[in-house]
Motif scaffolding. Structure first.
Motif, PDB file in Angstrom:
ATOM      1  N   ALA A 107       3.403   0.316   6.935  1.00 47.76           N
ATOM      2  CA  ALA A 107       4.415  -0.739   6.859  1.00 47.76           C
ATOM      3  C   ALA A 107       3.811  -2.029   6.301  1.00 47.76           C
ATOM      4  O   ALA A 107       4.418  -2.683   5.439  1.00 47.76           O
ATOM      5  N   ALA A 108       2.631  -2.400   6.779  1.00 43.85           N
ATOM      6  CA  ALA A 108       1.994  -3.623   6.300  1.00 43.85           C
ATOM      7  C   ALA A 108       1.610  -3.499   4.832  1.00 43.85           C
ATOM      8  O   ALA A 108       1.851  -4.416   4.032  1.00 43.85           O
ATOM      9  N   GLY A 110       2.936  -1.479   2.653  1.00 44.49           N
ATOM     10  CA  GLY A 110       4.170  -1.408   1.876  1.00 44.49           C
ATOM     11  C   GLY A 110       4.798  -2.766   1.653  1.00 44.49           C
ATOM     12  O   GLY A 110       5.302  -3.063   0.565  1.00 44.49           O
ATOM     13  N   ALA A 111       4.772  -3.606   2.677  1.00 42.77           N
ATOM     14  CA  ALA A 111       5.339  -4.952   2.530  1.00 42.77           C
ATOM     15  C   ALA A 111       4.545  -5.770   1.516  1.00 42.77           C
ATOM     16  O   ALA A 111       5.123  -6.421   0.643  1.00 42.77           O
ATOM     17  N   LEU A 112       3.232  -5.731   1.627  1.00 43.94           N
ATOM     18  CA  LEU A 112       2.393  -6.466   0.681  1.00 43.94           C
ATOM     19  C   LEU A 112       2.498  -5.885  -0.721  1.00 43.94           C
ATOM     20  O   LEU A 112       2.587  -6.614  -1.706  1.00 43.94           O
ATOM     21  N   LEU A 114       5.037  -4.163  -2.054  1.00 46.66           N
ATOM     22  CA  LEU A 114       6.340  -4.469  -2.639  1.00 46.66           C
ATOM     23  C   LEU A 114       6.428  -5.936  -3.034  1.00 46.66           C
ATOM     24  O   LEU A 114       7.011  -6.273  -4.079  1.00 46.66           O
ATOM     25  N   ASP A 115       5.847  -6.801  -2.239  1.00 45.41           N
ATOM     26  CA  ASP A 115       5.829  -8.218  -2.580  1.00 45.41           C
ATOM     27  C   ASP A 115       5.108  -8.443  -3.906  1.00 45.41           C
ATOM     28  O   ASP A 115       5.582  -9.202  -4.761  1.00 45.41           O
TER      29      ASP A 115
END
Length: 126
Positions: A107-108, A110-112, A114-115
């Motif tokens: 999750a972490a 993926g968030a970074l 995608l950002d």
């Protein structure tokens, strides 16, 4: 049992479960890495084509862009680093903790990831 008879250790259920978690998340992180490599190729080709187009026009060189290599390389490094950290953190943990650590790492990352996927094209704005 004699001293010459070798003992065969069979993997426990927890180890097999952890192995399944490792393989599943290795595939997910590998997919993320492949997408990042594709982004690097696409962005660098777009910047090169844009700069070549500007070179054919008069006065267009002032609008030329440079490829954001640092951001693109960071984008590629996110998934392998997240996988390695999750593997290191959960190396001696129970199966449930291993699953939780890998879900959190994915999750972490993926968030970074995608950002950065959304940030890099905005740097270019052509």
């Amino acid at each position: 049992m004699t001293a010459a008879t070798p003992t065969v250790r069979r993997p426990s259920g927890a180890f097999v479960g952890k192995l399944v978690v490792w393989v599943v998340f290795a595939l997910l992180f590998a997919y993320m890495t492949v997408q990042s490599i594709g982004n690097l190729v696409t962005v660098s080709q777009s910047v090169r084509a844009f700069n070549a187009f500007l070179g054919t026009t008069s006065g267009g060189n002032s609008l030329a862009r440079s490829t954001p290599w640092a951001w693109l390389v960071l984008d590629i490094a996110i998934a392998p680093v997240a996988f390695a950290v999750a593997l290191w953190v959960s190396r001696r943990a129970r199966l449930a903790v291993t699953v939780g650590v890998f879900v959190l790492a994915f999750a972490a990352a993926g968030a970074l990831w995608l950002d950065l996927q959304l940030f890099v094209p905005r740097l270019l704005d052509f």
